[in-house]
Write an enzyme that holds these catalytic residues in place. Structure first.
Site: not given
Ligand code: GLP
Length: 243
Positions: A68, A137, A139, A144
């Site tokens: 990314d 979280d 991800h 996400e």
């Protein structure tokens, strides 16, 4: 046994090095690695550099695809993932420039940039080993919570949780954290022949619990690893406290 973060990096580095050595890559048939950024993989990169400096391993015939990149950050920006990769890895090894692939955060046509990236991965025959970390979280890359588990490379907005978690790299200022990223999809990662995820620290414990002990769920995108025939998680003691 207490496993320290350093050991996670060492373990992953040994695994990666062995895979590359076993594959005996050539220019015609390179070994294809998917690579992450973040604090977690730093120890692994250090150890891989050491392996290279000790003459144990070469990256000449290794092709890399990074997971990314932040939209809007140039490669010269010291918070871009481009910059991170060269600083922490590429400039210390014998990687060939033409073998390095990182999504361009300055691309204006996101769709084209992402489709071209997918096409490049496909053209080379797919990724042999995708390395990654996870956000608190759950991800993976910048997929996400709520991302489709069959998603491909695309632009993705960061959640406030991720902006807050990553603000530490931007002087603690959430306003300086880019709000948009280009990221490989969950589907892109699952297509790799193998996936190895590094998880360390208490702040990842809840995510690790969801990754391995709860059902496959698009709100914890790392849980998609359960669908992979060769998904590996390497974690430290602190990250395991909710297992
Ligand atoms: C970012 C990256 C992820 C990475 C995560 C965790 O959000 N896009 O690929 O796994 O940070 O980073 P760290 O290892 O610093 O906790």
């Amino acid at each position: 046994v207490i496993i320290t973060e350093k050991n996670i990096g060492d373990w992953a580095a040994v695994y990666v090095a062995k895979k590359i050595l076993d594959a005996k890559p050539t220019a015609e048939k390179p070994f294809v690695l998917g690579l992450p950024t973040g604090g977690t993989p730093l120890a692994m990169y250090k150890r891989l550099i050491q392996f290279y400096q000790d003459g144990i391993i070469s990256f000449e015939n290794v092709v890399t695809f990074n997971m990314d990149e932040y939209v809007g950050l140039s490669p010269a920006n010291d918070q871009s993932y481009h910059y991170y990769m060269y600083e922490n890895f590429f400039k210390h090894i014998d990687a060939k420039e033409e073998n390095i692939n990182i999504l361009n955060g300055l691309a204006t046509d996101y769709k084209k940039e992402c489709e071209d990236y997918e096409a490049k991965i496909k053209a080379i025959g797919g990724i042999d080993l995708f390395l990654g970390g996870i956000g608190p979280d759950g991800h993976i890359a910048f997929n996400e919570p709520g991302s489709s588990l069959s998603s491909r490379t695309r632009d993705k907005e960061l959640t406030m949780d991720t902006i807050i978690a990553n603000a530490r790299f931007f002087g603690g200022d959430i306003d300086r954290v880019p709000k948009l990223s280009l990221t490989v999809g969950v589907g892109t990662i699952l297509d790799a022949k193998e996936v190895l995820i590094m998880v360390n620290g208490h702040n990842k414990a809840r995510a690790l619990h969801h990754a391995v002990e709860q059902g496959v769920n698009h709100m914890w995108t790392i849980s998609a690893l359960q669908l992979h025939p060769k998904g590996i998680i390497v974690s430290d003691e602190a990250a395991c406290t909710e297992l």
